[in-house]
Design a protein around this motif. Structure first.
Motif, PDB file in Angstrom:
ATOM      1  N   LEU A 141       0.829  -1.206   0.000  1.00  0.00           N
ATOM      2  CA  LEU A 141       0.000   0.000   0.000  1.00  0.00           C
ATOM      3  C   LEU A 141       0.863   1.256   0.000  1.00  0.00           C
ATOM      4  O   LEU A 141       0.530   2.241  -0.646  1.00  0.00           O
ATOM      5  N   GLN A 142       1.981   1.211   0.714  1.00  0.00           N
ATOM      6  CA  GLN A 142       2.891   2.364   0.709  1.00  0.00           C
ATOM      7  C   GLN A 142       3.443   2.577  -0.696  1.00  0.00           C
ATOM      8  O   GLN A 142       3.550   3.706  -1.172  1.00  0.00           O
ATOM      9  N   ALA A 143       3.793   1.491  -1.377  1.00  0.00           N
ATOM     10  CA  ALA A 143       4.320   1.604  -2.740  1.00  0.00           C
ATOM     11  C   ALA A 143       3.251   2.177  -3.679  1.00  0.00           C
ATOM     12  O   ALA A 143       3.551   3.028  -4.529  1.00  0.00           O
ATOM     13  N   LEU A 144       1.995   1.725  -3.528  1.00  0.00           N
ATOM     14  CA  LEU A 144       0.910   2.275  -4.358  1.00  0.00           C
ATOM     15  C   LEU A 144       0.702   3.758  -4.053  1.00  0.00           C
ATOM     16  O   LEU A 144       0.494   4.559  -4.969  1.00  0.00           O
ATOM     17  N   HIS A 145       0.747   4.115  -2.782  1.00  0.00           N
ATOM     18  CA  HIS A 145       0.604   5.529  -2.408  1.00  0.00           C
ATOM     19  C   HIS A 145       1.716   6.352  -3.067  1.00  0.00           C
ATOM     20  O   HIS A 145       1.448   7.400  -3.660  1.00  0.00           O
ATOM     21  N   ASP A 146       2.949   5.878  -2.945  1.00  0.00           N
ATOM     22  CA  ASP A 146       4.074   6.614  -3.518  1.00  0.00           C
ATOM     23  C   ASP A 146       3.900   6.786  -5.029  1.00  0.00           C
ATOM     24  O   ASP A 146       4.174   7.859  -5.578  1.00  0.00           O
ATOM     25  N   PHE A 147       3.412   5.737  -5.693  1.00  0.00           N
ATOM     26  CA  PHE A 147       3.226   5.787  -7.149  1.00  0.00           C
ATOM     27  C   PHE A 147       2.132   6.783  -7.533  1.00  0.00           C
ATOM     28  O   PHE A 147       2.357   7.683  -8.339  1.00  0.00           O
ATOM     29  N   TRP A 148       0.926   6.624  -6.949  1.00  0.00           N
ATOM     30  CA  TRP A 148      -0.208   7.450  -7.362  1.00  0.00           C
ATOM     31  C   TRP A 148      -0.136   8.885  -6.840  1.00  0.00           C
ATOM     32  O   TRP A 148      -0.574   9.815  -7.512  1.00  0.00           O
ATOM     33  N   SER A 149       0.365   9.090  -5.630  1.00  0.00           N
ATOM     34  CA  SER A 149       0.378  10.454  -5.078  1.00  0.00           C
ATOM     35  C   SER A 149       1.284  11.383  -5.882  1.00  0.00           C
ATOM     36  O   SER A 149       1.072  12.595  -5.885  1.00  0.00           O
ATOM     37  N   ALA A 150       2.263  10.834  -6.567  1.00  0.00           N
ATOM     38  CA  ALA A 150       3.142  11.659  -7.399  1.00  0.00           C
ATOM     39  C   ALA A 150       2.471  12.034  -8.727  1.00  0.00           C
ATOM     40  O   ALA A 150       2.949  12.923  -9.430  1.00  0.00           O
ATOM     41  N   ARG A 151       1.361  11.377  -9.072  1.00  0.00           N
ATOM     42  CA  ARG A 151       0.731  11.574 -10.375  1.00  0.00           C
ATOM     43  C   ARG A 151      -0.663  12.206 -10.308  1.00  0.00           C
ATOM     44  O   ARG A 151      -1.074  12.902 -11.229  1.00  0.00           O
ATOM     45  N   ILE A 152      -1.406  11.893  -9.235  1.00  0.00           N
ATOM     46  CA  ILE A 152      -2.806  12.317  -9.142  1.00  0.00           C
ATOM     47  C   ILE A 152      -3.065  12.806  -7.719  1.00  0.00           C
ATOM     48  O   ILE A 152      -2.516  12.273  -6.769  1.00  0.00           O
ATOM     49  N   ASP A 153      -3.955  13.797  -7.579  1.00  0.00           N
ATOM     50  CA  ASP A 153      -4.333  14.201  -6.229  1.00  0.00           C
ATOM     51  C   ASP A 153      -5.848  14.209  -6.104  1.00  0.00           C
ATOM     52  O   ASP A 153      -6.565  13.959  -7.058  1.00  0.00           O
ATOM     53  N   GLY A 154      -6.317  14.448  -4.901  1.00  0.00           N
ATOM     54  CA  GLY A 154      -7.748  14.542  -4.649  1.00  0.00           C
ATOM     55  C   GLY A 154      -8.473  13.226  -4.831  1.00  0.00           C
ATOM     56  O   GLY A 154      -7.950  12.144  -4.565  1.00  0.00           O
ATOM     57  N   LEU A 155      -9.696  13.326  -5.346  1.00  0.00           N
ATOM     58  CA  LEU A 155     -10.550  12.159  -5.528  1.00  0.00           C
ATOM     59  C   LEU A 155      -9.939  11.158  -6.510  1.00  0.00           C
ATOM     60  O   LEU A 155     -10.030   9.947  -6.317  1.00  0.00           O
ATOM     61  N   GLY A 156      -9.281  11.641  -7.556  1.00  0.00           N
ATOM     62  CA  GLY A 156      -8.646  10.750  -8.529  1.00  0.00           C
ATOM     63  C   GLY A 156      -7.615   9.843  -7.881  1.00  0.00           C
ATOM     64  O   GLY A 156      -7.496   8.665  -8.213  1.00  0.00           O
ATOM     65  N   TYR A 157      -6.867  10.384  -6.916  1.00  0.00           N
ATOM     66  CA  TYR A 157      -5.877   9.587  -6.187  1.00  0.00           C
ATOM     67  C   TYR A 157      -6.578   8.449  -5.446  1.00  0.00           C
ATOM     68  O   TYR A 157      -6.160   7.289  -5.513  1.00  0.00           O
ATOM     69  N   GLY A 158      -7.651   8.766  -4.725  1.00  0.00           N
ATOM     70  CA  GLY A 158      -8.389   7.745  -3.972  1.00  0.00           C
ATOM     71  C   GLY A 158      -8.938   6.657  -4.863  1.00  0.00           C
ATOM     72  O   GLY A 158      -8.851   5.468  -4.554  1.00  0.00           O
ATOM     73  N   VAL A 159      -9.508   7.064  -5.997  1.00  0.00           N
ATOM     74  CA  VAL A 159     -10.065   6.086  -6.940  1.00  0.00           C
ATOM     75  C   VAL A 159      -8.954   5.209  -7.513  1.00  0.00           C
ATOM     76  O   VAL A 159      -9.091   3.978  -7.601  1.00  0.00           O
ATOM     77  N   ALA A 160      -7.841   5.812  -7.893  1.00  0.00           N
ATOM     78  CA  ALA A 160      -6.716   5.043  -8.435  1.00  0.00           C
ATOM     79  C   ALA A 160      -6.196   4.040  -7.408  1.00  0.00           C
ATOM     80  O   ALA A 160      -5.898   2.890  -7.740  1.00  0.00           O
ATOM     81  N   LEU A 161      -6.112   4.455  -6.168  1.00  0.00           N
ATOM     82  CA  LEU A 161      -5.635   3.570  -5.115  1.00  0.00           C
ATOM     83  C   LEU A 161      -6.589   2.394  -4.907  1.00  0.00           C
ATOM     84  O   LEU A 161      -6.161   1.238  -4.824  1.00  0.00           O
ATOM     85  N   ILE A 162      -7.887   2.686  -4.860  1.00  0.00           N
ATOM     86  CA  ILE A 162      -8.889   1.630  -4.675  1.00  0.00           C
ATOM     87  C   ILE A 162      -8.849   0.635  -5.835  1.00  0.00           C
ATOM     88  O   ILE A 162      -8.836  -0.584  -5.626  1.00  0.00           O
ATOM     89  N   TYR A 163      -8.814   1.127  -7.059  1.00  0.00           N
ATOM     90  CA  TYR A 163      -8.780   0.218  -8.209  1.00  0.00           C
ATOM     91  C   TYR A 163      -7.477  -0.585  -8.262  1.00  0.00           C
ATOM     92  O   TYR A 163      -7.480  -1.747  -8.669  1.00  0.00           O
ATOM     93  N   SER A 164      -6.392   0.008  -7.840  1.00  0.00           N
ATOM     94  CA  SER A 164      -5.125  -0.733  -7.805  1.00  0.00           C
ATOM     95  C   SER A 164      -5.202  -1.883  -6.813  1.00  0.00           C
ATOM     96  O   SER A 164      -4.780  -3.001  -7.101  1.00  0.00           O
ATOM     97  N   VAL A 165      -5.749  -1.617  -5.631  1.00  0.00           N
ATOM     98  CA  VAL A 165      -5.889  -2.663  -4.625  1.00  0.00           C
ATOM     99  C   VAL A 165      -6.828  -3.755  -5.137  1.00  0.00           C
ATOM    100  O   VAL A 165      -6.554  -4.957  -4.967  1.00  0.00           O
TER     101      VAL A 165
END
Length: 187
Positions: A141-165
């Protein structure tokens, strides 16, 4: 929890924190990552009114991390013992993950805390597989956070994280838990 009941007497009500207990000996919780130490420590801080500082204070980036860094830079046991004694004289609740610091730091902590009258609680997970899976997922999860937080913020970040999991969960085929791991241990 049953461990808490053996360590402290309960406060007047579960919603009311106990008064600080200067007369009680301090407590040192020995644990491994992902074994429930943070939850237990937080509950003891609030419910028992135990004096506390930063969790895992001897990790290199934490409050007493200078003790560990000094040991790594110049392994001198007398200096380590003196620094550890000074840290332990604060007589407060300490949660210590033994796999995150050199063994010598843990050994000095054990010796100094015993000399200063600390109580010791050893917290572990009975199912090592569960702890290792939890550790792996937390790191993932930390690796996914590091990946997505550098590319997307806000709601898009949350959605990307959920779909990745969800995508990763669909790929992993874990064996179902055995009935013995689903039941609480006998009293």
């Amino acid at each position: 929890c049953s461990a808490c009941a053996r360590i402290l007497r309960p406060p007047r009500s579960m919603s009311e924190p106990a008064s600080p207990a200067a007369h009680r000996p301090p407590l040192l919780i020995w644990t491994l990552q992902r074994s429930g130490g943070t939850n237990l420590t937080r509950r003891l801080e609030v419910l028992a009114g135990l004096a506390h500082g930063e969790h895992e204070p001897f990790n290199v980036e934490r409050e007493f991390g200078h003790i560990t860094r000094d040991w790594l830079a110049r392994p001198d046991r007398a200096t380590l013992d003196t620094a550890m004694h000074a840290a332990c004289t604060q007589r407060r609740l300490i949660k210590h993950c033994v796999e995150l610091v050199p063994w010598e730091v843990s050994q000095a902590l054990a010796e100094q805390s015993v000399d200063l009258g600390y109580r010791h609680l050893f917290l572990y997970r009975e199912q090592p597989r569960d702890r290792l899976l939890s550790l792996t997922f937390a790191g993932g999860l930390q690796a996914l956070h590091d990946f997505w937080s550098a590319r997307i913020d806000g709601l898009g970040y949350g959605v990307a994280l959920i779909y990745s999991v969800m995508a990763i969960s669909g790929v992993i085929d874990l064996p179902p838990p055995s009935p013995s791991t689903m039941l609480p241990p006998p009293l």
